[in-house]
Design a protein around this motif. Structure first.
Motif, PDB file in Angstrom:
ATOM      1  N   ILE A  21     -17.097  36.083   6.043  1.00 21.82           N
ATOM      2  CA  ILE A  21     -17.449  37.285   6.586  1.00 21.82           C
ATOM      3  C   ILE A  21     -17.198  38.254   5.711  1.00 21.82           C
ATOM      4  N   THR A  26     -18.593  41.678  12.057  1.00 21.98           N
ATOM      5  CA  THR A  26     -17.692  40.962  13.116  1.00 21.98           C
ATOM      6  C   THR A  26     -18.109  39.503  12.894  1.00 21.98           C
ATOM      7  N   ALA A  27     -16.923  38.700  13.580  1.00 20.45           N
ATOM      8  CA  ALA A  27     -17.035  37.092  13.274  1.00 20.45           C
ATOM      9  C   ALA A  27     -18.628  36.675  13.996  1.00 20.45           C
ATOM     10  N   HIS A  28     -18.921  37.275  15.042  1.00 21.66           N
ATOM     11  CA  HIS A  28     -20.320  36.898  15.735  1.00 21.66           C
ATOM     12  C   HIS A  28     -21.598  37.260  14.772  1.00 21.66           C
ATOM     13  N   LEU A  31     -21.804  34.649  11.981  1.00 20.43           N
ATOM     14  CA  LEU A  31     -22.093  33.576  12.330  1.00 20.43           C
ATOM     15  C   LEU A  31     -23.710  33.648  12.361  1.00 20.43           C
ATOM     16  N   LEU A  48     -15.527  31.693  21.742  1.00 18.97           N
ATOM     17  CA  LEU A  48     -14.763  30.985  20.371  1.00 18.97           C
ATOM     18  C   LEU A  48     -14.400  29.953  21.353  1.00 18.97           C
ATOM     19  N   GLU A  63     -11.257  28.515   9.966  1.00 16.81           N
ATOM     20  CA  GLU A  63     -12.695  28.267  10.370  1.00 16.81           C
ATOM     21  C   GLU A  63     -12.641  28.746  11.930  1.00 16.81           C
ATOM     22  N   LEU A  64     -13.452  29.543  12.303  1.00 13.66           N
ATOM     23  CA  LEU A  64     -13.574  29.858  13.870  1.00 13.66           C
ATOM     24  C   LEU A  64     -14.843  29.134  14.148  1.00 13.66           C
TER      25      LEU A  64
END
Length: 137
Positions: A21, A26-28, A31, A48, A63-64
């Motif tokens: 990241i 953001t995580a989204h 991704l 998630l 890891e998400l």
């Protein structure tokens, strides 16, 4: 699935697309960017599903895992922008069936697949997957 070189004794490691990241991302957002960079696919990040601690020398990462929906694009061999030409670790990108993934030796695929006997099993994983989990396979 993305095939990486330089990980493990066989120099082959298949895993879902992903990566780091960037600051303020953001995580989204990360991704979506990582999928596009590595596979050429535009995706929408959903809920998630679970967190996995990945320890496979030389990498150690949290890891998400999110549900994703493909919105468009054409699957193609992508790149890792942190690697310069000639040092790319991504060697192949492929849409695979669960059976294809399971046909590889366990040390050549992400360990999340060790805990699943079917594709549907992946969508039941929840919480934190520690590196000490035992396998069903």
């Amino acid at each position: 699935m993305v095939r990486h070189r330089g990980i493990g004794v066989t120099d082959t490691f298949w895993c879902p697309p992903g990566g780091g990241i960037h600051f303020s991302e953001t995580a989204h957002q990360a991704l979506v960017r990582e999928f596009l960079e590595e596979t050429g696919l535009a995706v929408e990040a959903g809920d998630l599903m679970f967190v996995s601690e990945f320890m496979h020398p030389p990498l150690h990462a949290m890891e998400l895992f999110f549900q994703v929906q493909i919105l468009g694009g054409d699957i193609k061999l992508g790149y890792d922008p942190e690697m310069v030409d000639g040092t790319q670790i991504i060697t192949e990108v492929e849409l695979m069936t669960f059976e294809q993934i399971k046909s590889y030796p366990q040390n050549e695929v992400h360990r999340l697949f060790h805990y699943c006997d079917s594709l549907d099993d992946i969508f039941t994983l929840r919480g934190y997957l520690s590196s000490e989990m035992t396998t069903n396979a």
